[in-house]
Design an enzyme around this catalytic site. Structure first.
Site, PDB file in Angstrom:
ATOM      1  CG  HIS A   8      -0.305   0.110   2.551  1.00  9.23           C
ATOM      2  ND1 HIS A   8      -0.014  -1.000   3.316  1.00  9.23           N
ATOM      3  CD2 HIS A   8       0.118   1.171   3.274  1.00  9.23           C
ATOM      4  CE1 HIS A   8       0.539  -0.620   4.455  1.00  9.23           C
ATOM      5  NE2 HIS A   8       0.645   0.702   4.460  1.00  9.23           N
ATOM      6  CD  GLU A  44      -4.774   0.856   8.911  1.00 10.78           C
ATOM      7  OE1 GLU A  44      -3.735   1.395   9.314  1.00 10.78           O
ATOM      8  OE2 GLU A  44      -4.794  -0.300   8.444  1.00 10.78           O
ATOM      9  CD  GLN A  55      -2.202   2.499   5.708  1.00 10.88           C
ATOM     10  OE1 GLN A  55      -1.137   3.106   5.654  1.00 10.88           O
ATOM     11  NE2 GLN A  55      -2.345   1.398   6.431  1.00 10.88           N
ATOM     12  CG  HIS A  79       3.652   4.632   5.253  1.00  8.13           C
ATOM     13  ND1 HIS A  79       2.614   5.192   5.961  1.00  8.13           N
ATOM     14  CD2 HIS A  79       3.252   3.358   4.971  1.00  8.13           C
ATOM     15  CE1 HIS A  79       1.644   4.305   6.102  1.00  8.13           C
ATOM     16  NE2 HIS A  79       2.004   3.180   5.508  1.00  8.13           N
ATOM     17  CD  GLU A 129       3.124  -0.281   7.205  1.00  9.15           C
ATOM     18  OE1 GLU A 129       2.715   0.819   6.786  1.00  9.15           O
ATOM     19  OE2 GLU A 129       2.379  -1.151   7.676  1.00  9.15           O
TER      20      GLU A 129
END
Lengths: 137, 137
Positions: A8, A44, A55, A79, A129
């Site tokens: 994502h 989220e 996301q 991110h 991430e």
């Protein structure tokens, strides 16, 4: 380590409902998951687009990583998340290569996943991430 | 309009060779394409990760969009690109919905694609790129 997918792309927003409504109106896409992840201090929503998710992240408080990001930079790309098969192996290999890890041990993420962040100073100014997805999800 | 995929995530970097070397060393991934796209003022490399690409962008000059981004914000996530089937239809629908378009007509991107950008003020502070991939590529 093998990166299996761009799991994502995380985007920080002030108002999750408004952002979801805009994504639907402008792009015709909808969230598949929506949940509060206390460990990350966010609510989220995950919008599937092809094989990845967009996301959207709304902070639960101003004093949270995403809350501080919004205060300093405003809404925007936050991110980039890669799916890995074994997050401990990935973190160990990254540490060996001198990566600056935000999390040296995995934490709980959305969708029952185990996640860990790599500091943006490691590579390309990008908060990365790692996601080890739950086999039950 | 239908979004078919997260085609790529664009990351602005100062030194493309160094960033590619770091991606290989840390994550074991390699570029599939690398090209200079004069129309965008960048040299770009596309690293496949699952069904999407990580796109690394090095500006050809300081006086280019990516050059100015780097000067003001440093390296980092620059834009999010969605694959669409018909970019004119997508732009027309976005304009109808009040989106602020950076490009009202498509431009030439890498991989022979036709691309257009949607201004970050439209939604989530995110610079969005629409990509209509070439059938010949």
């Amino acid at each position: 380590m093998r990166l299996y997918n761009v799991d994502h792309v995380g985007i920080a927003v002030f108002d999750l409902d408004a952002a979801l409504s805009d994504y639907e109106r402008l792009y015709g896409v909808f969230p598949l998951y929506r949940e509060t992840v206390e460990a990350q201090g966010v609510e989220e929503a995950m919008i599937p687009v092809g094989g990845s998710f967009v996301q959207l992240l709304q902070p639960l408080s101003a004093d949270s990583p995403v809350g501080r990001f919004l205060a300093s930079r405003g809404e925007g790309l936050h991110h980039l998340a890669f799916a890995v098969d074994d997050i401990e192996v990935a973190l160990s290999e990254l540490a060996e290569q001198g990566a600056r890890l935000v999390d040296t041990v995995p934490r709980s993420g959305g969708r029952g996943a185990r996640i860990a962040f790599v500091h943006p100073s490691t590579l390309g100014g990008t908060l990365v991430e790692l996601v080890e997805l739950s086999h039950d999800h």
